[in-house]
Motif scaffolding. Sequence first.
Motif, PDB file in Angstrom:
ATOM      1  N   GLY A 394     -28.579 -56.702   8.223  1.00  0.00           N
ATOM      2  CA  GLY A 394     -28.210 -55.548   7.419  1.00  0.00           C
ATOM      3  C   GLY A 394     -27.686 -54.429   8.290  1.00  0.00           C
ATOM      4  O   GLY A 394     -28.149 -54.229   9.418  1.00  0.00           O
ATOM      5  N   SER A 395     -26.723 -53.689   7.757  1.00  0.00           N
ATOM      6  CA  SER A 395     -26.129 -52.578   8.495  1.00  0.00           C
ATOM      7  C   SER A 395     -25.954 -51.399   7.554  1.00  0.00           C
ATOM      8  O   SER A 395     -25.614 -51.578   6.381  1.00  0.00           O
ATOM      9  CB  SER A 395     -24.770 -52.995   9.071  1.00  0.00           C
ATOM     10  OG  SER A 395     -24.069 -51.877   9.597  1.00  0.00           O
ATOM     11  N   PRO A 420     -23.765 -55.228   4.700  1.00  0.00           N
ATOM     12  CA  PRO A 420     -23.528 -53.825   5.043  1.00  0.00           C
ATOM     13  C   PRO A 420     -23.750 -52.969   3.805  1.00  0.00           C
ATOM     14  O   PRO A 420     -22.985 -53.044   2.841  1.00  0.00           O
ATOM     15  CB  PRO A 420     -22.060 -53.818   5.482  1.00  0.00           C
ATOM     16  CG  PRO A 420     -21.443 -55.012   4.841  1.00  0.00           C
ATOM     17  CD  PRO A 420     -22.528 -55.970   4.465  1.00  0.00           C
ATOM     18  N   ILE A 421     -24.841 -52.213   3.786  1.00  0.00           N
ATOM     19  CA  ILE A 421     -25.207 -51.478   2.581  1.00  0.00           C
ATOM     20  C   ILE A 421     -24.795 -50.016   2.704  1.00  0.00           C
ATOM     21  O   ILE A 421     -24.652 -49.482   3.804  1.00  0.00           O
ATOM     22  CB  ILE A 421     -26.717 -51.577   2.283  1.00  0.00           C
ATOM     23  CG1 ILE A 421     -27.544 -50.918   3.391  1.00  0.00           C
ATOM     24  CG2 ILE A 421     -27.133 -53.024   2.111  1.00  0.00           C
ATOM     25  CD1 ILE A 421     -29.034 -50.848   3.102  1.00  0.00           C
ATOM     26  N   SER A 422     -24.616 -49.361   1.551  1.00  0.00           N
ATOM     27  CA  SER A 422     -24.285 -47.940   1.548  1.00  0.00           C
ATOM     28  C   SER A 422     -24.916 -47.285   0.331  1.00  0.00           C
ATOM     29  O   SER A 422     -24.784 -47.772  -0.789  1.00  0.00           O
ATOM     30  CB  SER A 422     -22.766 -47.737   1.529  1.00  0.00           C
ATOM     31  OG  SER A 422     -22.445 -46.362   1.614  1.00  0.00           O
ATOM     32  N   GLY A 423     -25.603 -46.200   0.576  1.00  0.00           N
ATOM     33  CA  GLY A 423     -26.245 -45.436  -0.484  1.00  0.00           C
ATOM     34  C   GLY A 423     -26.661 -44.103   0.082  1.00  0.00           C
ATOM     35  O   GLY A 423     -25.834 -43.339   0.544  1.00  0.00           O
ATOM     36  N   GLY A 424     -27.970 -43.839   0.114  1.00  0.00           N
ATOM     37  CA  GLY A 424     -28.403 -42.604   0.726  1.00  0.00           C
ATOM     38  C   GLY A 424     -29.804 -42.205   0.337  1.00  0.00           C
ATOM     39  O   GLY A 424     -30.462 -42.836  -0.506  1.00  0.00           O
ATOM     40  N   SER A 425     -30.273 -41.118   0.969  1.00  0.00           N
ATOM     41  CA  SER A 425     -31.576 -40.559   0.646  1.00  0.00           C
ATOM     42  C   SER A 425     -31.643 -40.117  -0.805  1.00  0.00           C
ATOM     43  O   SER A 425     -32.724 -40.056  -1.392  1.00  0.00           O
ATOM     44  CB  SER A 425     -31.870 -39.355   1.545  1.00  0.00           C
ATOM     45  OG  SER A 425     -31.890 -39.731   2.903  1.00  0.00           O
ATOM     46  N   ASP A 426     -30.494 -39.822  -1.387  1.00  0.00           N
ATOM     47  CA  ASP A 426     -30.431 -39.350  -2.765  1.00  0.00           C
ATOM     48  C   ASP A 426     -31.060 -40.343  -3.736  1.00  0.00           C
ATOM     49  O   ASP A 426     -31.651 -39.941  -4.745  1.00  0.00           O
ATOM     50  CB  ASP A 426     -28.973 -39.115  -3.171  1.00  0.00           C
ATOM     51  CG  ASP A 426     -28.164 -38.474  -2.062  1.00  0.00           C
ATOM     52  OD1 ASP A 426     -27.929 -37.263  -2.126  1.00  0.00           O
ATOM     53  OD2 ASP A 426     -27.784 -39.198  -1.123  1.00  0.00           O
ATOM     54  N   VAL A 427     -30.934 -41.640  -3.460  1.00  0.00           N
ATOM     55  CA  VAL A 427     -31.554 -42.667  -4.301  1.00  0.00           C
ATOM     56  C   VAL A 427     -32.513 -43.550  -3.502  1.00  0.00           C
ATOM     57  O   VAL A 427     -33.074 -44.495  -4.033  1.00  0.00           O
ATOM     58  CB  VAL A 427     -30.489 -43.554  -4.998  1.00  0.00           C
ATOM     59  CG1 VAL A 427     -29.728 -42.757  -6.038  1.00  0.00           C
ATOM     60  CG2 VAL A 427     -29.535 -44.178  -3.993  1.00  0.00           C
ATOM     61  N   GLY A 434     -24.719 -56.522   0.252  1.00  0.00           N
ATOM     62  CA  GLY A 434     -24.522 -57.956   0.217  1.00  0.00           C
ATOM     63  C   GLY A 434     -25.301 -58.618  -0.896  1.00  0.00           C
ATOM     64  O   GLY A 434     -26.150 -58.019  -1.537  1.00  0.00           O
ATOM     65  N   SER A 435     -25.001 -59.879  -1.103  1.00  0.00           N
ATOM     66  CA  SER A 435     -25.649 -60.670  -2.148  1.00  0.00           C
ATOM     67  C   SER A 435     -25.635 -62.132  -1.731  1.00  0.00           C
ATOM     68  O   SER A 435     -24.627 -62.613  -1.206  1.00  0.00           O
ATOM     69  CB  SER A 435     -24.890 -60.492  -3.475  1.00  0.00           C
ATOM     70  OG  SER A 435     -24.991 -61.641  -4.290  1.00  0.00           O
ATOM     71  N   PRO A 436     -26.739 -62.853  -1.958  1.00  0.00           N
ATOM     72  CA  PRO A 436     -26.747 -64.277  -1.607  1.00  0.00           C
ATOM     73  C   PRO A 436     -25.851 -65.118  -2.503  1.00  0.00           C
ATOM     74  O   PRO A 436     -25.726 -66.329  -2.282  1.00  0.00           O
ATOM     75  CB  PRO A 436     -28.217 -64.664  -1.780  1.00  0.00           C
ATOM     76  CG  PRO A 436     -28.757 -63.692  -2.760  1.00  0.00           C
ATOM     77  CD  PRO A 436     -28.024 -62.403  -2.506  1.00  0.00           C
ATOM     78  N   GLU A 444     -15.450 -55.724   4.627  1.00  0.00           N
ATOM     79  CA  GLU A 444     -15.695 -55.233   3.278  1.00  0.00           C
ATOM     80  C   GLU A 444     -17.175 -55.378   2.896  1.00  0.00           C
ATOM     81  O   GLU A 444     -17.840 -56.347   3.280  1.00  0.00           O
ATOM     82  CB  GLU A 444     -14.844 -55.989   2.261  1.00  0.00           C
ATOM     83  CG  GLU A 444     -13.348 -55.778   2.440  1.00  0.00           C
ATOM     84  CD  GLU A 444     -12.526 -56.520   1.399  1.00  0.00           C
ATOM     85  OE1 GLU A 444     -11.297 -56.321   1.383  1.00  0.00           O
ATOM     86  OE2 GLU A 444     -13.103 -57.299   0.608  1.00  0.00           O
ATOM     87  N   ILE A 445     -17.671 -54.418   2.115  1.00  0.00           N
ATOM     88  CA  ILE A 445     -18.996 -54.540   1.520  1.00  0.00           C
ATOM     89  C   ILE A 445     -18.862 -55.480   0.324  1.00  0.00           C
ATOM     90  O   ILE A 445     -18.026 -55.246  -0.549  1.00  0.00           O
ATOM     91  CB  ILE A 445     -19.526 -53.161   1.093  1.00  0.00           C
ATOM     92  CG1 ILE A 445     -19.641 -52.244   2.314  1.00  0.00           C
ATOM     93  CG2 ILE A 445     -20.878 -53.297   0.399  1.00  0.00           C
ATOM     94  CD1 ILE A 445     -20.013 -50.815   1.983  1.00  0.00           C
ATOM     95  N   PRO A 446     -19.654 -56.545   0.247  1.00  0.00           N
ATOM     96  CA  PRO A 446     -19.364 -57.620  -0.711  1.00  0.00           C
ATOM     97  C   PRO A 446     -19.384 -57.240  -2.194  1.00  0.00           C
ATOM     98  O   PRO A 446     -18.543 -57.719  -2.957  1.00  0.00           O
ATOM     99  CB  PRO A 446     -20.441 -58.666  -0.404  1.00  0.00           C
ATOM    100  CG  PRO A 446     -20.754 -58.455   1.046  1.00  0.00           C
ATOM    101  CD  PRO A 446     -20.675 -56.965   1.236  1.00  0.00           C
ATOM    102  N   CYS A 447     -20.330 -56.392  -2.636  1.00  0.00           N
ATOM    103  CA  CYS A 447     -20.451 -56.188  -4.084  1.00  0.00           C
ATOM    104  C   CYS A 447     -21.181 -54.892  -4.396  1.00  0.00           C
ATOM    105  O   CYS A 447     -21.832 -54.303  -3.526  1.00  0.00           O
ATOM    106  CB  CYS A 447     -21.187 -57.360  -4.741  1.00  0.00           C
ATOM    107  SG  CYS A 447     -22.926 -57.517  -4.232  1.00  0.00           S
ATOM    108  N   SER A 448     -21.095 -54.469  -5.641  1.00  0.00           N
ATOM    109  CA  SER A 448     -21.951 -53.404  -6.161  1.00  0.00           C
ATOM    110  C   SER A 448     -23.265 -54.039  -6.629  1.00  0.00           C
ATOM    111  O   SER A 448     -23.285 -55.168  -7.118  1.00  0.00           O
ATOM    112  CB  SER A 448     -21.277 -52.691  -7.333  1.00  0.00           C
ATOM    113  OG  SER A 448     -20.097 -52.035  -6.911  1.00  0.00           O
ATOM    114  N   TYR A 449     -24.350 -53.286  -6.500  1.00  0.00           N
ATOM    115  CA  TYR A 449     -25.655 -53.818  -6.841  1.00  0.00           C
ATOM    116  C   TYR A 449     -25.909 -53.774  -8.344  1.00  0.00           C
ATOM    117  O   TYR A 449     -25.336 -52.953  -9.071  1.00  0.00           O
ATOM    118  CB  TYR A 449     -26.741 -53.039  -6.113  1.00  0.00           C
ATOM    119  CG  TYR A 449     -26.954 -53.454  -4.675  1.00  0.00           C
ATOM    120  CD1 TYR A 449     -26.450 -54.661  -4.197  1.00  0.00           C
ATOM    121  CD2 TYR A 449     -27.677 -52.660  -3.798  1.00  0.00           C
ATOM    122  CE1 TYR A 449     -26.650 -55.050  -2.887  1.00  0.00           C
ATOM    123  CE2 TYR A 449     -27.899 -53.043  -2.486  1.00  0.00           C
ATOM    124  CZ  TYR A 449     -27.379 -54.243  -2.037  1.00  0.00           C
ATOM    125  OH  TYR A 449     -27.594 -54.640  -0.747  1.00  0.00           O
TER     126      TYR A 449
END
Length: 592
Positions: A394-395, A420-427, A434-436, A444-449
């Motif tokens: 994870g990155s 490679p994840i992206s979000g923040g302290s906000d949530v 990523g997703s299996p 590229e970041i693979p998908c939205s959660y």
Amino acid sequence: MPDAPTPPILWSPPVDARTSTRLGAFLTFCERRSGRAFADYHELWEWSIDEGLEACWAAIWDFFEIDSATPYGQVLDRRVMPGATWFEGARINYAQHILRSGAGHPDEIAIVGRSQCRDRVELTWADLTDQVARARAGLQRVGVGPGDRVAAYLPNIPETIVAFLAAASLGAVWTSCAPEFGVQAVLDRFRQVEPKVLLAVDGYRYGRHDVSRVEELGAIRAGLPSLAATVMVPYGATGTEMFADDTLAWDAFLAESGPLAVERVSTDHPLYVLYSSGTTGLPKPIVHGHGGILLEHLKVIGLHADMRPDDRFFWFTTTGWMMWNFLVSGLLAGARLVLFDGDPNHDGPDTLWKLAADEGLTWFGGGAPFFAAGARAGIRPIDRFDLSALRAVGSTGAPLPAEAFRWIYDAVSPDVLLSPISGGSDVCSAFVGGSPMTPVWEGEIPCSYLGAAVRAFDEEGHALVGRQGELVLTQPMPSMPVAFWGDDDGSRYRAAYFEDYAGVWRHGDWVTITERGSCVITGRSDATLNRGGVRVGTAEIYRVVESVDGVADSLVVHLESPDADDPGRLVLFVQLDDGRELDDELIATLRA
């Protein structure tokens, strides 16, 4: 505009992903409950943010068998932002769900602590439960109850997790800063929440250097008049005797044993307060609730990370970053946590890769600059260490460059799921990652959660595909903040996320969403500086600089470099008081 070429696929889901992964099992679970058929993950995601928003979160609740003392009335009262209320009527506790993970195997190891201050530490699930019960009793003896704040000036060590879970079990509110934080940075945060108890260390070792925090700790205690007690955790051994007369030693704090009880609280009852640096004023104190964090972390860790009890989960983080809170939630899956405190380069650039081999890590997380630095240094952990147990990397913290994607698959492992994840302290989580069940495309970041209605908006609020726009969320999520601490009328909260697009969360990142559902995040769209993946609110710099005698005003800017490997330069401009000169002494003071 011609379509951008599709980048190469570096990893593909196994052919049996629908039957071998927990995300696949959840997809089948949702098909049975909804009567729908989902051809792939993307169809499940689209359902989860549209007609199936409430049904998806209800399915997460049931799939992970949330233990509530009372049933909830409805999943979501209304689809509004801000102001959505989730699972009203339920009475739960985050800590109880952590500790139930080890109920069937109390003698298995729950936490491993690796540190440059002391020998390796292990806690079994039985040890963890016992120490949490003791710490809970210790907090009660000094008067802590539901709603009281417990602050920690502690490193990433097992004792910190014990204290956090004890506070959570009581319904108290946790907040933490890493001991490398300076006095003003700590007080800017802790003063806002007025903690009743402070847990601290008096120093630590970083690399080959012992760092005393005795003076800093004294100043922090003096600056927090709300404190009723201070608990000293033995760690740095650099001068604890200074506080011996008016502090409680960790051993004494844990002296009273007893059964572990938990306070059942509403889903929006505060669990912890995180801080996000803004461009003006003090850091925003972001309040997260028991229910939102529990559900969100079960979703991301249990489904997207596909984490299991046989996993060994590591993320290089300090207690001042939300990734520490995220790491702790690996216990929800029953995974073994591996903690590390110290210099990640003290034995060279592959220090943490040696740790990965020694501990048999299956899940390895770190900041994007760490992986980019490994690529630049040309190290090849795969050639030096046995990383055969590793199945996911994870990155986060900054966009991961394409060359780091390639390096991970070439120099670390050709078989890992890169997330490679992206979000923040906000949530306290990620919106995308990523997703299996989703391929990894280079760069590229693979998908939205699931449940994260991520879109790219232009200035007029139109959704974009294939073009850069503002990263927004068009539907509420349970882990959106309960509130900002002290923001009684909600004005500061609304101003942070909802001023640009009515009823839509604007996160402050530039994002391009591809026609494949993957995305590329290119940096912050607000005025928060992001140099080499380290986000710094300009207000944090101004508060320090403008406290220096002779400085009337200041301005800091980030000069970006066209070289992806160069983090650029931070340049500080100062306006001085009349008659004051910018001499070498003042320059040295400002730099210090």
